[in-house]
Design a protein around this motif. Structure first.
Motif, PDB file in Angstrom:
ATOM      1  N   LYS A   8       8.136  -9.440  10.115  1.00  0.00           N
ATOM      2  CA  LYS A   8       8.091  -8.105   9.648  1.00  0.00           C
ATOM      3  C   LYS A   8       9.349  -7.074  10.129  1.00  0.00           C
ATOM      4  O   LYS A   8       9.969  -6.363   9.242  1.00  0.00           O
ATOM      5  CB  LYS A   8       6.826  -7.278  10.486  1.00  0.00           C
ATOM      6  N   ASN A   9      10.133  -7.340  11.232  1.00  0.00           N
ATOM      7  CA  ASN A   9      11.256  -6.753  11.414  1.00  0.00           C
ATOM      8  C   ASN A   9      12.452  -6.939  10.416  1.00  0.00           C
ATOM      9  O   ASN A   9      13.134  -6.142   9.913  1.00  0.00           O
ATOM     10  CB  ASN A   9      11.905  -7.007  12.913  1.00  0.00           C
ATOM     11  N   ARG A  10      12.519  -8.233  10.062  1.00  0.00           N
ATOM     12  CA  ARG A  10      13.456  -8.444   9.103  1.00  0.00           C
ATOM     13  C   ARG A  10      13.148  -7.865   7.675  1.00  0.00           C
ATOM     14  O   ARG A  10      14.005  -7.383   6.905  1.00  0.00           O
ATOM     15  CB  ARG A  10      13.527 -10.121   8.830  1.00  0.00           C
ATOM     16  N   ILE A  11      11.931  -7.726   7.351  1.00  0.00           N
ATOM     17  CA  ILE A  11      11.564  -7.194   6.188  1.00  0.00           C
ATOM     18  C   ILE A  11      11.753  -5.537   6.351  1.00  0.00           C
ATOM     19  O   ILE A  11      12.376  -4.960   5.247  1.00  0.00           O
ATOM     20  CB  ILE A  11       9.943  -7.287   5.670  1.00  0.00           C
ATOM     21  N   GLU A  12      11.435  -5.111   7.156  1.00  0.00           N
ATOM     22  CA  GLU A  12      11.758  -3.568   7.522  1.00  0.00           C
ATOM     23  C   GLU A  12      13.210  -3.490   7.406  1.00  0.00           C
ATOM     24  O   GLU A  12      13.875  -2.433   6.867  1.00  0.00           O
ATOM     25  CB  GLU A  12      11.147  -3.002   8.918  1.00  0.00           C
ATOM     26  N   GLN A  13      14.062  -4.399   8.053  1.00  0.00           N
ATOM     27  CA  GLN A  13      15.222  -3.973   8.096  1.00  0.00           C
ATOM     28  C   GLN A  13      15.880  -4.247   6.520  1.00  0.00           C
ATOM     29  O   GLN A  13      16.980  -3.430   6.226  1.00  0.00           O
ATOM     30  CB  GLN A  13      16.247  -5.071   8.784  1.00  0.00           C
ATOM     31  N   LYS A  15      14.496  -3.353   3.843  1.00  0.00           N
ATOM     32  CA  LYS A  15      13.973  -2.101   3.296  1.00  0.00           C
ATOM     33  C   LYS A  15      15.186  -1.059   3.527  1.00  0.00           C
ATOM     34  O   LYS A  15      15.559  -0.406   2.562  1.00  0.00           O
ATOM     35  CB  LYS A  15      12.511  -1.655   3.595  1.00  0.00           C
ATOM     36  N   ARG A  16      15.369  -0.827   5.104  1.00  0.00           N
ATOM     37  CA  ARG A  16      16.460   0.092   5.393  1.00  0.00           C
ATOM     38  C   ARG A  16      17.643  -0.155   4.607  1.00  0.00           C
ATOM     39  O   ARG A  16      18.494   0.905   4.552  1.00  0.00           O
ATOM     40  CB  ARG A  16      16.563   0.279   6.899  1.00  0.00           C
ATOM     41  N   VAL A  63      10.679  -6.775  -2.029  1.00  0.00           N
ATOM     42  CA  VAL A  63      10.618  -6.179  -0.794  1.00  0.00           C
ATOM     43  C   VAL A  63       9.076  -5.606  -0.232  1.00  0.00           C
ATOM     44  O   VAL A  63       8.612  -5.868   0.511  1.00  0.00           O
ATOM     45  CB  VAL A  63      11.674  -5.525  -0.168  1.00  0.00           C
ATOM     46  N   ASP A  64       8.655  -4.825  -1.192  1.00  0.00           N
ATOM     47  CA  ASP A  64       7.446  -4.064  -0.752  1.00  0.00           C
ATOM     48  C   ASP A  64       6.164  -4.927  -1.293  1.00  0.00           C
ATOM     49  O   ASP A  64       5.070  -4.511  -1.277  1.00  0.00           O
ATOM     50  CB  ASP A  64       7.346  -2.787  -1.726  1.00  0.00           C
TER      51      ASP A  64
END
Length: 91
Positions: A8-13, A15-16, A63-64
């Motif tokens: 999840k952290n890599r996916i959120e990164q 997106k950012r 990504v979403d």
């Protein structure tokens, strides 16, 4: 089992950082590769490689929609395939 979920952290990164897609390695249960590939394509993924002998797909996934990938019937594991870009972490 937490290994079924992508990092999840890599996916959120991703997106950012403005990535529209992320590369995923998806482990598929025996005999389900075609069904899983079609489900991924319906989610907007591009399947780049498939090896039914060892039960995996490599796909470029919006990504979403990554969270939806591990909900597909026949998927046993989803992993982000490689580092997303080579930016240094900001302090």
């Amino acid at each position: 089992m937490s290994s079924a979920r992508p990092d999840k952290n890599r996916i959120e990164q991703a997106k950012r950082d403005g990535h529209l897609t992320v590369p995923l390695m998806i482990s598929v249960r025996p005999g389900r590769d075609e069904e899983v590939e079609q489900a991924l394509q319906r989610l907007g993924a591009t399947v780049e490689a498939r090896d039914p002998r060892i039960g995996y797909l490599r796909a470029e996934m919006p990504v979403d929609k990554v969270a939806d990938a591990y909900l597909i019937t026949g998927v046993s594991k989803v992993d982000v395939d490689e580092p997303l870009g080579n930016r240094l972490p900001e302090p």
